[in-house]
Design a protein around this motif. Structure first.
Motif, mmCIF file in Angstrom:
data_model
loop_
_atom_site.group_PDB
_atom_site.id
_atom_site.type_symbol
_atom_site.label_atom_id
_atom_site.label_comp_id
_atom_site.label_asym_id
_atom_site.label_seq_id
_atom_site.Cartn_x
_atom_site.Cartn_y
_atom_site.Cartn_z
ATOM 1 N N THR A 255 0.852 -1.190 0.000
ATOM 2 C CA THR A 255 0.000 0.000 0.000
ATOM 3 C C THR A 255 0.887 1.239 0.000
ATOM 4 O O THR A 255 1.880 1.300 0.715
ATOM 5 N N PHE B 259 -4.075 10.199 -1.418
ATOM 6 C CA PHE B 259 -4.223 9.228 -2.493
ATOM 7 C C PHE B 259 -3.625 7.930 -1.986
ATOM 8 O O PHE B 259 -2.473 7.912 -1.542
ATOM 9 N N THR C 9 -3.095 3.720 -2.837
ATOM 10 C CA THR C 9 -3.159 2.671 -3.850
ATOM 11 C C THR C 9 -2.582 1.381 -3.264
ATOM 12 O O THR C 9 -1.709 1.426 -2.408
ATOM 13 N N TRP C 10 -3.125 0.236 -3.703
ATOM 14 C CA TRP C 10 -2.680 -1.045 -3.176
ATOM 15 C C TRP C 10 -2.828 -2.113 -4.252
ATOM 16 O O TRP C 10 -3.530 -1.927 -5.254
ATOM 17 N N ARG D 274 -3.510 -2.483 -9.648
ATOM 18 C CA ARG D 274 -3.486 -1.607 -8.472
ATOM 19 C C ARG D 274 -4.866 -0.978 -8.310
ATOM 20 O O ARG D 274 -5.414 -0.409 -9.241
ATOM 21 N N GLU D 275 -5.423 -1.073 -7.111
ATOM 22 C CA GLU D 275 -6.666 -0.376 -6.790
ATOM 23 C C GLU D 275 -6.288 0.963 -6.176
ATOM 24 O O GLU D 275 -5.158 1.142 -5.715
ATOM 25 N N LYS D 276 -7.227 1.905 -6.168
ATOM 26 C CA LYS D 276 -6.902 3.249 -5.675
ATOM 27 C C LYS D 276 -8.126 3.902 -5.069
ATOM 28 O O LYS D 276 -9.259 3.495 -5.338
#
Length: 112
Positions: A70, A86, A88-89, A98-100
């Motif tokens: 993350t 912001f 992201t992981w 990557r999700e955000k």
């Protein structure tokens, strides 16, 4: 005044409009410890190395990478008490794996 001067011996309570909330303490320059409030995330607390950039007096861009991948970038405005971040992981099903999420919220500062 440096960022660390503002946060040394203090606890920041950060509450995002998304429902995420955390407390953050800075035990030494370049090191932070955060703890999730509530049960909105799998990992509930960690200690991280951070980098900070002063945008102007009272406005700081704080960034760190957590062990599970993350990444968090925070803009803290000590004059208004507002925070933007912001995050992201890793997520195999998301674009670029990557999700955000973009957070907006507020923070308070008190003695640790």
């Amino acid at each position: 005044m440096t960022f660390f001067d503002r946060v040394k011996g203090k606890k920041l309570t950060v509450r995002y409009e998304s429902g995420f909330a955390f407390t953050i303490v800075y035990p030494e320059e370049g090191l932070l410890s955060w703890k999730a409030l509530g049960e909105s995330i799998a990992v509930t607390q960690e200690e991280e190395r951070y980098e900070v950039l002063e945008i102007r007096d009272g406005l700081y861009f704080v960034n760190w990478v957590e062990g599970p991948g993350t990444v968090l970038s925070q803009l803290l405005d000590f004059e208004s008490g507002k925070v933007s971040a912001f995050m992201t992981w890793n997520d195999e099903n998301a674009f670029g794996k990557r999700e955000k999420i973009l957070h907006k919220g507020t923070f308070t500062v008190e003695e640790a």
